[in-house]
Design a protein around this motif. Sequence first.
Motif, PDB file in Angstrom:
ATOM      1  N   ASN A 187      39.757  46.886  39.266  1.00 30.41           N
ATOM      2  CA  ASN A 187      40.784  45.966  38.773  1.00 30.41           C
ATOM      3  C   ASN A 187      41.247  46.283  37.353  1.00 30.41           C
ATOM      4  O   ASN A 187      42.144  45.610  36.839  1.00 30.41           O
ATOM      5  CB  ASN A 187      40.279  44.528  38.861  1.00 30.41           C
ATOM      6  N   ASN A 191      46.062  46.652  40.975  1.00 33.14           N
ATOM      7  CA  ASN A 191      46.271  45.253  41.326  1.00 33.14           C
ATOM      8  C   ASN A 191      45.717  45.086  42.742  1.00 33.14           C
ATOM      9  O   ASN A 191      46.329  45.514  43.715  1.00 33.14           O
ATOM     10  CB  ASN A 191      47.756  44.908  41.276  1.00 33.14           C
ATOM     11  N   ALA A 195      37.910  41.382  44.268  1.00 35.90           N
ATOM     12  CA  ALA A 195      37.251  41.927  43.080  1.00 35.90           C
ATOM     13  C   ALA A 195      36.095  42.861  43.404  1.00 35.90           C
ATOM     14  O   ALA A 195      35.565  43.514  42.505  1.00 35.90           O
ATOM     15  CB  ALA A 195      36.743  40.778  42.200  1.00 35.90           C
ATOM     16  N   ASP A 274      42.705  38.148  30.169  1.00 37.13           N
ATOM     17  CA  ASP A 274      42.184  38.155  31.537  1.00 37.13           C
ATOM     18  C   ASP A 274      42.721  39.342  32.329  1.00 37.13           C
ATOM     19  O   ASP A 274      41.991  39.982  33.091  1.00 37.13           O
ATOM     20  CB  ASP A 274      42.548  36.846  32.252  1.00 37.13           C
ATOM     21  N   ASN A 275      44.017  39.637  32.150  1.00 38.49           N
ATOM     22  CA  ASN A 275      44.602  40.784  32.849  1.00 38.49           C
ATOM     23  C   ASN A 275      43.933  42.081  32.423  1.00 38.49           C
ATOM     24  O   ASN A 275      43.561  42.918  33.249  1.00 38.49           O
ATOM     25  CB  ASN A 275      46.096  40.876  32.555  1.00 38.49           C
ATOM     26  N   ASN A 277      41.082  42.565  31.255  1.00 38.10           N
ATOM     27  CA  ASN A 277      39.685  42.641  31.678  1.00 38.10           C
ATOM     28  C   ASN A 277      39.534  42.893  33.171  1.00 38.10           C
ATOM     29  O   ASN A 277      38.414  43.083  33.662  1.00 38.10           O
ATOM     30  CB  ASN A 277      38.951  41.342  31.303  1.00 38.10           C
ATOM     31  N   LEU A 279      41.615  41.162  36.110  1.00 36.25           N
ATOM     32  CA  LEU A 279      41.740  39.944  36.909  1.00 36.25           C
ATOM     33  C   LEU A 279      42.267  40.275  38.300  1.00 36.25           C
ATOM     34  O   LEU A 279      43.127  41.138  38.473  1.00 36.25           O
ATOM     35  CB  LEU A 279      42.689  38.970  36.207  1.00 36.25           C
ATOM     36  N   ARG A 282      46.378  40.759  39.715  1.00 35.50           N
ATOM     37  CA  ARG A 282      47.221  40.929  38.518  1.00 35.50           C
ATOM     38  C   ARG A 282      47.327  42.422  38.184  1.00 35.50           C
ATOM     39  O   ARG A 282      46.410  43.193  38.454  1.00 35.50           O
ATOM     40  CB  ARG A 282      46.618  40.201  37.301  1.00 35.50           C
ATOM     41  N   PRO A 284      46.856  45.129  35.595  1.00 36.58           N
ATOM     42  CA  PRO A 284      46.049  45.162  34.364  1.00 36.58           C
ATOM     43  C   PRO A 284      46.822  45.608  33.135  1.00 36.58           C
ATOM     44  O   PRO A 284      46.453  45.257  32.001  1.00 36.58           O
ATOM     45  CB  PRO A 284      44.925  46.140  34.702  1.00 36.58           C
ATOM     46  N   ASN A 347      51.287  35.878  38.464  1.00 36.95           N
ATOM     47  CA  ASN A 347      50.300  36.181  39.497  1.00 36.95           C
ATOM     48  C   ASN A 347      50.991  36.921  40.641  1.00 36.95           C
ATOM     49  O   ASN A 347      52.116  36.619  40.996  1.00 36.95           O
ATOM     50  CB  ASN A 347      49.669  34.878  39.990  1.00 36.95           C
TER      51      ASN A 347
END
Length: 423
Positions: A187, A191, A195, A274-275, A277, A279, A282, A284, A347
Amino acid sequence: MSLPKALMYDNAIKASYAKNFVTILNCQNTNNHSSGSTAIINIPCQNNQVLSWNDSVLKMKLKLTAGAAASTCVLDRAGVAGAIQRVRIFANGVLINDLDNYGNLITQLTSFQESHDTLQGKLAVLQGTDSDLKGKTIGEVAAGATASVDVAFPLMTCLGASDRYFPTYALAGGSLRMEIQFVSGVNKFVNATEADMTAAFEGVQLCANFVELSDSGMRIVKEASGPSTDFVCGAYTNYVHNGNINAAGSQLSVPIPARFNSLNALYVSQRQQDNANGLVNRFPYDSVKLRLSEYRTQIGSAVIPTEPPTSVPQFLSEVERSLSSVSNSMSQSSYRLAQIEAETSANGQVRSNCFLVGVETQSYASQPMNSSYSGLNTTQSDIYFRPTYAAAGGAGLDIRLDCYAAYDQLISISEGGDVSVQY
């Protein structure tokens, strides 16, 4: 009296004998790598040979394996190049290239320096790009199944950031070592809707393009260069700043310790933490405006630009100026308005944004950054990037700023192969 060029028939072809060839270089220990691992490639340095880095490519097979559930996968805008975290190069043990957060910079520059046709043509095949909005769509990978993508693409390093071949002959008997570190998880560059996916990079090899000169050709080269080989090339370095925009708006003061003899430009991408890291669902490398209302860049006592940009057209014109020229009709780009003016990340897998701040610091405007040692001397200057953000509404927002300094460095290689770098 002079004659027009069309009547001058005195051209003569003069060139020393040379042989152009490609060598496939394996990684040290193994060609198969996983997320977070580092591929090490030793590039041979033989007499009478130079390296044509811009004609060399890194080849591999990307394998994405789904976990307990099926996952739909789309690469970010730079394709598989986004999987690279860091690239370091050592010449006879001396570090000459160290770019961390490589994938983010390449992803942003892809939108500003590659055309629509290139993204859907050449780079789609070589690198896994697709459209201006996102990279290659791999599609749904069934639970426990694996999808594969073959790529062979060039790497942006100091070895190719010059109008000269890299003189591997000057390191004869020594070594040119490249370390490529991959990002720590799927991730971080894909996208994906789940996870628990894993990534493998198999068959990692460098297809290195060399030119071998005849002895007579090398005599001419050494007579021209003298006892040492000196040349200027471009390079980038990265600085990361994590901050927060509160609901009422914020002004940040971001230190950028870019102390160089020749600083050419600064680039800043803005992402939600968050992106960045990794998410789920999403992109990155989605860099967005984040309600930026204006910014100032202070270098020593100077403020660049003197009047802070305050609108999307001004933001864009400044980054275009830092990359080339605002009025250059031949400039290659592929971004859309929506990717520049988006306030926050969305999102889903529809679009990866590419808002970028650019600050030009060259002495000679609109000149190629690698052609002359003409940037701003910041060796004694403190640098601060000061963005102002309008009210965010609701809760605050954690953000990540990736600041990149583009600069010139002078590489000197003595007759005995000793390497020194000045920047």
